[in-house]
Design an enzyme around this catalytic site. Sequence first.
Site, PDB file in Angstrom:
ATOM      1  N   GLY A 281     -13.207   1.901  -2.298  1.00 51.90           N
ATOM      2  CA  GLY A 281     -12.537   1.874  -3.605  1.00 51.90           C
ATOM      3  C   GLY A 281     -12.345   0.469  -4.144  1.00 51.90           C
ATOM      4  N   ILE A 282     -11.183   0.262  -4.734  1.00 51.63           N
ATOM      5  CA  ILE A 282     -10.886  -1.018  -5.378  1.00 51.63           C
ATOM      6  C   ILE A 282     -10.900  -2.146  -4.345  1.00 51.63           C
ATOM      7  CG2 ILE A 282      -9.067  -2.312  -6.566  1.00 51.63           C
ATOM      8  CD1 ILE A 282      -8.218   0.363  -7.895  1.00 51.63           C
TER       9      ILE A 282
ATOM     10  N   ASP B 235      -2.404  -0.180  10.106  1.00 57.68           N
ATOM     11  CA  ASP B 235      -1.495   0.589   9.262  1.00 57.68           C
ATOM     12  C   ASP B 235      -0.486  -0.404   8.684  1.00 57.68           C
ATOM     13  OD1 ASP B 235       0.513   2.105   8.181  1.00 57.68           O
ATOM     14  OD2 ASP B 235       0.626   3.525   9.851  1.00 57.68           O
ATOM     15  N   VAL B 236      -0.482  -0.566   7.369  1.00 56.42           N
ATOM     16  CA  VAL B 236       0.356  -1.610   6.771  1.00 56.42           C
ATOM     17  C   VAL B 236       1.851  -1.310   6.872  1.00 56.42           C
ATOM     18  CG1 VAL B 236      -1.404  -2.475   5.179  1.00 56.42           C
ATOM     19  CG2 VAL B 236       0.154  -0.639   4.422  1.00 56.42           C
TER      20      VAL B 236
ATOM     21  N   ASN C 274      -3.577  -4.409  -1.264  1.00 55.94           N
ATOM     22  CA  ASN C 274      -4.193  -3.378  -2.104  1.00 55.94           C
ATOM     23  C   ASN C 274      -3.992  -1.960  -1.568  1.00 55.94           C
ATOM     24  OD1 ASN C 274      -6.593  -2.252  -3.892  1.00 55.94           O
ATOM     25  ND2 ASN C 274      -7.139  -1.815  -1.754  1.00 55.94           N
TER      26      ASN C 274
ATOM     27  N   TYR D 254       5.712   7.712  -6.455  1.00 57.47           N
ATOM     28  CA  TYR D 254       4.645   6.716  -6.643  1.00 57.47           C
ATOM     29  C   TYR D 254       5.093   5.671  -7.679  1.00 57.47           C
ATOM     30  CZ  TYR D 254      -0.078   4.863  -7.582  1.00 57.47           C
ATOM     31  OH  TYR D 254      -1.179   4.047  -7.747  1.00 57.47           O
TER      32      TYR D 254
ATOM     33  N   LYS E 105       5.701   1.623  -7.025  1.00 58.01           N
ATOM     34  CA  LYS E 105       4.937   0.584  -7.728  1.00 58.01           C
ATOM     35  C   LYS E 105       5.850  -0.313  -8.570  1.00 58.01           C
ATOM     36  CE  LYS E 105       0.751   1.651  -6.232  1.00 58.01           C
ATOM     37  NZ  LYS E 105      -0.038   0.714  -5.413  1.00 58.01           N
TER      38      LYS E 105
HETATM   39  P1  NDP Z   1      -8.427   4.733  -2.397  1.00 58.10           P
HETATM   40  O1  NDP Z   1      -7.700   5.981  -2.072  1.00 58.10           O
HETATM   41  O2  NDP Z   1      -9.871   4.764  -2.729  1.00 58.10           O
HETATM   42  O3  NDP Z   1      -8.186   3.651  -1.268  1.00 58.10           O
HETATM   43  C1  NDP Z   1      -6.905   3.464  -0.735  1.00 58.10           C
HETATM   44  C2  NDP Z   1      -7.010   2.458   0.366  1.00 58.10           C
HETATM   45  O4  NDP Z   1      -5.717   2.271   0.968  1.00 58.10           O
HETATM   46  C3  NDP Z   1      -7.951   2.903   1.477  1.00 58.10           C
HETATM   47  O5  NDP Z   1      -8.676   1.804   1.926  1.00 58.10           O
HETATM   48  C4  NDP Z   1      -6.980   3.366   2.556  1.00 58.10           C
HETATM   49  O6  NDP Z   1      -7.496   3.219   3.855  1.00 58.10           O
HETATM   50  C5  NDP Z   1      -5.863   2.382   2.369  1.00 58.10           C
HETATM   51  N1  NDP Z   1      -4.638   2.835   3.019  1.00 58.10           N
HETATM   52  C6  NDP Z   1      -3.921   3.940   2.773  1.00 58.10           C
HETATM   53  N2  NDP Z   1      -2.855   4.017   3.595  1.00 58.10           N
HETATM   54  C7  NDP Z   1      -2.910   2.908   4.371  1.00 58.10           C
HETATM   55  C8  NDP Z   1      -2.092   2.378   5.397  1.00 58.10           C
HETATM   56  N3  NDP Z   1      -0.975   3.016   5.817  1.00 58.10           N
HETATM   57  N4  NDP Z   1      -2.452   1.217   5.993  1.00 58.10           N
HETATM   58  C9  NDP Z   1      -3.572   0.570   5.608  1.00 58.10           C
HETATM   59  N5  NDP Z   1      -4.383   1.002   4.637  1.00 58.10           N
HETATM   60  C10 NDP Z   1      -4.051   2.157   4.029  1.00 58.10           C
HETATM   61  O7  NDP Z   1      -7.602   4.105  -3.617  1.00 58.10           O
HETATM   62  P2  NDP Z   1      -7.974   3.043  -4.742  1.00 58.10           P
HETATM   63  O8  NDP Z   1      -9.045   2.150  -4.295  1.00 58.10           O
HETATM   64  O9  NDP Z   1      -8.103   3.769  -6.006  1.00 58.10           O
HETATM   65  O10 NDP Z   1      -6.564   2.276  -4.811  1.00 58.10           O
HETATM   66  C11 NDP Z   1      -6.349   0.982  -4.314  1.00 58.10           C
HETATM   67  C12 NDP Z   1      -4.995   0.531  -4.829  1.00 58.10           C
HETATM   68  O11 NDP Z   1      -4.984   0.547  -6.258  1.00 58.10           O
HETATM   69  C13 NDP Z   1      -3.829   1.415  -4.389  1.00 58.10           C
HETATM   70  O12 NDP Z   1      -2.707   0.603  -4.118  1.00 58.10           O
HETATM   71  C14 NDP Z   1      -3.565   2.266  -5.619  1.00 58.10           C
HETATM   72  O13 NDP Z   1      -2.242   2.738  -5.647  1.00 58.10           O
HETATM   73  C15 NDP Z   1      -3.864   1.288  -6.725  1.00 58.10           C
HETATM   74  N6  NDP Z   1      -4.192   1.879  -8.005  1.00 58.10           N
HETATM   75  C16 NDP Z   1      -5.297   2.678  -8.158  1.00 58.10           C
HETATM   76  C17 NDP Z   1      -5.577   3.205  -9.401  1.00 58.10           C
HETATM   77  C18 NDP Z   1      -6.773   4.073  -9.662  1.00 58.10           C
HETATM   78  O14 NDP Z   1      -6.919   4.541 -10.808  1.00 58.10           O
HETATM   79  N7  NDP Z   1      -7.652   4.289  -8.714  1.00 58.10           N
HETATM   80  C19 NDP Z   1      -4.707   2.955 -10.566  1.00 58.10           C
HETATM   81  C20 NDP Z   1      -3.593   2.121 -10.268  1.00 58.10           C
HETATM   82  C21 NDP Z   1      -3.348   1.600  -9.041  1.00 58.10           C
HETATM   83  P3  NDP Z   1      -8.258   4.433   4.618  1.00 58.10           P
HETATM   84  O15 NDP Z   1      -9.502   4.730   3.851  1.00 58.10           O
HETATM   85  O16 NDP Z   1      -8.502   3.812   5.952  1.00 58.10           O
HETATM   86  O17 NDP Z   1      -7.279   5.573   4.614  1.00 58.10           O
END
Ligand code: NDP
Length: 271
Positions: A22-23, A67-68, A94, A165, A169
């Site tokens: 993702g991002i 795990d953050v 992120n 959520y 944020k």
């Molecule tokens: P994804 O669901 O694609 O990715 C989320 C990421 O967070 C994954 O790499 C996941 O890891 C990781 N993650 C989740 N829980 C944990 C944890 N406990 N410890 C470590 N890593 C963790 O989401 P996006 O890429 O869309 O989102 C990235 C950020 O951007 C997030 O903070 C989200 O809230 C924010 N955001 C996204 C938007 C959107 O439209 N997509 C809009 C606004 C904000 P794993 O794959 O290993 O589970």
Amino acid sequence: MKQFEGKRFEGRTVVVTGGNKGIGLAIARRFGREGASLVLGSIETTVGEAAEALEAEGVPARGVVCDVTDKAAVKALYDVADEAFGGTDISVQNAGIITIARVEALTEQDWDATMAVNTKGVFLCCQEAIARMRRGGRGRAGKGGRLINTASGQARDGFIYTPHYAASKFGVVGLTQSLAKEVALDAITVNAICPGIIHTDMWDYNDKVWGEMLGDYGPGELMASWVENNVPMKRAGTGEDVAGLVAFLASDDAAYITGQTINVDGGLIMS
Ligand code: NDP
């Protein structure tokens, strides 16, 4: 229009949580193209594969299962940056999660998990990164650094069925401002970003669940409708759109910017 890209981060190490997809992965790739070494942290073992893919592209990278919400795991993440690359210069908080539910159905577990990852997780990473940036690395005291925290459009304007959520944020914005004031004299900047509608796995979940709850939307239809009606640029964002802002905030050009929260959303929210 072509994005600006140089080699602004040669010799610098960037930690990105949630960097396996993702991002976060788009942010990692951008820093990698601009010369940085990378440490990716995420909860799943696929983070190792993501790091290997970057290495295959010539970018020095390590993947760490982290795990953050776990302070010891966060410490170990930054230990890898120290051991492999001599310290952390830029840390991008992120990692994030979302669930969507009507208020009566929202569980305490939803609330606690969301606050733990999205707010406490950002804090723990900032805490660890700041402690090391203040101590300095590579034999130097107080080398400074850059922290970029991922908030959301929901840190500006809470959306329906996601009070936990939105609260998590808004919390990111508050901790960003407070930390920015505390470390301003240590050559460390702390800023937050607010992505809008960015097409990732998270958005696919949003599209499905909000879509079912808000009306008779098929796959992708809610996102298309929101983009059409609410995003002045009339397109969803990409990870690369977000990465461009993160790279700017981490660059020397952003040395005098701290404590700010910046939207990257095609104009969805203008406050
Ligand atoms: P994804 O669901 O694609 O990715 C989320 C990421 O967070 C994954 O790499 C996941 O890891 C990781 N993650 C989740 N829980 C944990 C944890 N406990 N410890 C470590 N890593 C963790 O989401 P996006 O890429 O869309 O989102 C990235 C950020 O951007 C997030 O903070 C989200 O809230 C924010 N955001 C996204 C938007 C959107 O439209 N997509 C809009 C606004 C904000 P794993 O794959 O290993 O589970």
